[in-house]
Design a protein around this motif. Sequence first.
Motif, PDB file in Angstrom:
ATOM      1  N   GLY A  62     -13.653  12.342  23.116  1.00 40.88           N
ATOM      2  CA  GLY A  62     -12.911  13.396  24.662  1.00 40.88           C
ATOM      3  C   GLY A  62     -13.172  15.281  24.345  1.00 40.88           C
ATOM      4  N   VAL A  63     -13.695  15.595  23.100  1.00 36.09           N
ATOM      5  CA  VAL A  63     -14.119  16.909  22.910  1.00 36.09           C
ATOM      6  C   VAL A  63     -15.275  17.315  23.841  1.00 36.09           C
ATOM      7  CG1 VAL A  63     -15.400  18.758  21.533  1.00 36.09           C
ATOM      8  CG2 VAL A  63     -13.998  17.236  20.206  1.00 36.09           C
ATOM      9  N   GLU A  64     -16.120  16.445  24.731  1.00 40.02           N
ATOM     10  CA  GLU A  64     -17.820  16.133  25.408  1.00 40.02           C
ATOM     11  C   GLU A  64     -16.756  16.374  26.772  1.00 40.02           C
ATOM     12  OE1 GLU A  64     -21.335  14.718  27.876  1.00 40.02           O
ATOM     13  OE2 GLU A  64     -20.439  13.959  25.627  1.00 40.02           O
ATOM     14  N   ALA A  65     -15.574  15.299  26.634  1.00 37.05           N
ATOM     15  CA  ALA A  65     -15.448  15.546  28.642  1.00 37.05           C
ATOM     16  C   ALA A  65     -14.204  16.640  28.458  1.00 37.05           C
ATOM     17  CB  ALA A  65     -13.821  14.195  27.901  1.00 37.05           C
ATOM     18  N   THR A  66     -13.680  16.969  26.731  1.00 32.94           N
ATOM     19  CA  THR A  66     -12.923  18.381  27.385  1.00 32.94           C
ATOM     20  C   THR A  66     -13.821  19.438  27.775  1.00 32.94           C
ATOM     21  OG1 THR A  66     -11.087  17.626  25.826  1.00 32.94           O
ATOM     22  CG2 THR A  66     -11.266  19.857  26.091  1.00 32.94           C
ATOM     23  N   ALA A  67     -14.416  19.589  27.283  1.00 34.94           N
ATOM     24  CA  ALA A  67     -16.083  20.791  27.506  1.00 34.94           C
ATOM     25  C   ALA A  67     -16.133  20.866  29.306  1.00 34.94           C
ATOM     26  CB  ALA A  67     -17.104  21.200  26.835  1.00 34.94           C
ATOM     27  N   ARG A  68     -16.178  19.113  29.782  1.00 34.72           N
ATOM     28  CA  ARG A  68     -16.746  18.999  31.015  1.00 34.72           C
ATOM     29  C   ARG A  68     -15.687  19.271  32.592  1.00 34.72           C
ATOM     30  NH1 ARG A  68     -20.110  13.941  30.612  1.00 34.72           N
ATOM     31  NH2 ARG A  68     -19.978  14.144  33.220  1.00 34.72           N
ATOM     32  N   ILE A  69     -15.016  19.321  31.427  1.00 33.54           N
ATOM     33  CA  ILE A  69     -13.179  19.544  32.380  1.00 33.54           C
ATOM     34  C   ILE A  69     -13.174  20.866  32.383  1.00 33.54           C
ATOM     35  CG2 ILE A  69     -10.352  19.564  32.801  1.00 33.54           C
ATOM     36  CD1 ILE A  69     -11.504  16.539  31.357  1.00 33.54           C
ATOM     37  N   ARG A  70     -13.227  21.431  30.943  1.00 34.94           N
ATOM     38  CA  ARG A  70     -13.080  23.304  31.607  1.00 34.94           C
ATOM     39  C   ARG A  70     -14.118  23.627  31.918  1.00 34.94           C
ATOM     40  NH1 ARG A  70     -14.214  27.246  26.304  1.00 34.94           N
ATOM     41  NH2 ARG A  70     -13.197  28.391  28.089  1.00 34.94           N
ATOM     42  N   VAL A  71     -15.787  23.435  32.772  1.00 36.57           N
ATOM     43  CA  VAL A  71     -16.465  23.637  33.426  1.00 36.57           C
ATOM     44  C   VAL A  71     -16.297  23.044  34.727  1.00 36.57           C
ATOM     45  CG1 VAL A  71     -18.680  23.239  34.063  1.00 36.57           C
ATOM     46  CG2 VAL A  71     -17.751  23.860  31.400  1.00 36.57           C
ATOM     47  N   GLU A  72     -15.746  21.720  34.667  1.00 34.04           N
ATOM     48  CA  GLU A  72     -15.897  21.566  36.113  1.00 34.04           C
ATOM     49  C   GLU A  72     -14.538  21.199  36.532  1.00 34.04           C
ATOM     50  OE1 GLU A  72     -17.149  17.098  35.965  1.00 34.04           O
ATOM     51  OE2 GLU A  72     -18.515  18.203  35.058  1.00 34.04           O
ATOM     52  N   HIS A  73     -12.998  21.649  35.747  1.00 30.14           N
ATOM     53  CA  HIS A  73     -11.564  21.701  36.748  1.00 30.14           C
ATOM     54  C   HIS A  73     -11.389  21.831  36.147  1.00 30.14           C
ATOM     55  CE1 HIS A  73     -12.741  17.570  39.115  1.00 30.14           C
ATOM     56  NE2 HIS A  73     -12.959  16.746  37.299  1.00 30.14           N
ATOM     57  N   PRO A  74     -11.190  23.774  36.293  1.00 33.08           N
ATOM     58  CA  PRO A  74     -10.805  24.819  35.529  1.00 33.08           C
ATOM     59  C   PRO A  74      -9.167  24.956  35.602  1.00 33.08           C
ATOM     60  CG  PRO A  74     -12.035  25.682  37.071  1.00 33.08           C
ATOM     61  CD  PRO A  74     -13.058  24.555  37.657  1.00 33.08           C
ATOM     62  N   ASP A  75      -8.590  24.361  36.626  1.00 29.53           N
ATOM     63  CA  ASP A  75      -7.389  24.715  36.414  1.00 29.53           C
ATOM     64  C   ASP A  75      -6.390  22.996  36.376  1.00 29.53           C
ATOM     65  OD1 ASP A  75      -7.257  26.420  38.605  1.00 29.53           O
ATOM     66  OD2 ASP A  75      -7.770  25.945  40.417  1.00 29.53           O
ATOM     67  N   THR A  76      -7.282  22.419  35.354  1.00 27.68           N
ATOM     68  CA  THR A  76      -6.604  21.494  34.347  1.00 27.68           C
ATOM     69  C   THR A  76      -6.588  21.533  32.981  1.00 27.68           C
ATOM     70  OG1 THR A  76      -7.014  19.659  36.310  1.00 27.68           O
ATOM     71  CG2 THR A  76      -7.157  18.837  33.692  1.00 27.68           C
ATOM     72  N   ALA A  77      -5.678  21.937  32.433  1.00 29.60           N
ATOM     73  CA  ALA A  77      -5.753  22.064  30.778  1.00 29.60           C
ATOM     74  C   ALA A  77      -5.730  20.704  30.227  1.00 29.60           C
ATOM     75  CB  ALA A  77      -3.971  22.088  30.113  1.00 29.60           C
ATOM     76  N   VAL A  78      -6.505  20.952  29.275  1.00 34.15           N
ATOM     77  CA  VAL A  78      -6.162  19.554  27.935  1.00 34.15           C
ATOM     78  C   VAL A  78      -5.540  19.766  26.837  1.00 34.15           C
ATOM     79  CG1 VAL A  78      -7.841  18.468  26.781  1.00 34.15           C
ATOM     80  CG2 VAL A  78      -8.790  19.015  29.318  1.00 34.15           C
ATOM     81  N   VAL A  79      -4.762  19.159  26.687  1.00 34.07           N
ATOM     82  CA  VAL A  79      -4.135  19.089  25.531  1.00 34.07           C
ATOM     83  C   VAL A  79      -4.924  17.892  24.349  1.00 34.07           C
ATOM     84  CG1 VAL A  79      -1.957  18.464  24.185  1.00 34.07           C
ATOM     85  CG2 VAL A  79      -2.337  19.642  26.545  1.00 34.07           C
ATOM     86  N   VAL A  80      -5.190  18.195  23.050  1.00 40.02           N
ATOM     87  CA  VAL A  80      -5.798  16.790  22.561  1.00 40.02           C
ATOM     88  C   VAL A  80      -4.205  16.208  21.801  1.00 40.02           C
ATOM     89  CG1 VAL A  80      -7.421  15.923  20.255  1.00 40.02           C
ATOM     90  CG2 VAL A  80      -7.691  17.786  22.090  1.00 40.02           C
ATOM     91  N   LEU A  81      -4.479  15.143  21.592  1.00 35.18           N
ATOM     92  CA  LEU A  81      -3.432  13.804  21.153  1.00 35.18           C
ATOM     93  C   LEU A  81      -4.317  13.182  20.454  1.00 35.18           C
ATOM     94  CD1 LEU A  81      -0.466  13.713  20.420  1.00 35.18           C
ATOM     95  CD2 LEU A  81      -0.794  12.066  22.952  1.00 35.18           C
ATOM     96  N   THR A  82      -4.082  13.517  19.173  1.00 36.75           N
ATOM     97  CA  THR A  82      -5.339  12.609  18.662  1.00 36.75           C
ATOM     98  C   THR A  82      -4.378  11.876  16.502  1.00 36.75           C
ATOM     99  OG1 THR A  82      -7.753  12.695  17.575  1.00 36.75           O
ATOM    100  CG2 THR A  82      -6.442  14.620  17.406  1.00 36.75           C
TER     101      THR A  82
END
Length: 212
Positions: A62-82
């Motif tokens: 999830g951490v790596e996926a979050t970092a890549r989403i931030r770069v590749e899809h900056p309009d998408t926000a990530v909420v960690v649910l863990t």
Amino acid sequence: MTTVVIADDHPVFRAGMVTVLSDLDGIDVVGQASDGEEALAVVAATHPDVVLMDLRMPGVGGVEATARIRVEHPDTAVVVLTMDSDDDSIFAALRAGARGYLLKESDGLDIERAVDGVARGEAVFGAGIAERVLAFFASGRTPASSPFPQLTNREHEVLELIAQGLDNQQIARRLVLSDKTVRNRVSDVLAKLHARSRAEMVALARDAGLGG
């Protein structure tokens, strides 16, 4: 309407979240993923407003996926649910660009508030998490900047020592860890850096200024 993707490797939990969110006005679940790689593909296909992201998933976590989403899809926000409430996990997720952090014990109302909040550009944390984040910054410290935000603090320590040329047994003695724990950490770092060998991992670390 706020569109949401759920990324979690437990199908029963995903199904439960779909049920919870589908009962809420203004939220539309547009995709599901069982690991980070699948999450990236689903996000690219659906362009959701929010991703609910577990941290510990096979393959790309999830951490790596979050970092890549931030770069590749900056309009998408990530909420960690863990289930992970340790400081390493919290600040690794924040460094990677997560806009929210909740524990899986959170109720539907907390999740709804988090989804709505991050979709509006806010940062949202569960009560216990918020207290720790605030205490951290109130102490005057700042999270260490890192060229590898997907790594936890312990994984950074291991990578730094690898870059210095230490073998697993030397790292275990230096960090007072078991050999098995060090082997697991090294494997995690290899996976997160997409390195095919220890030598490639060392090269990546040194290129980033580690091991000096």
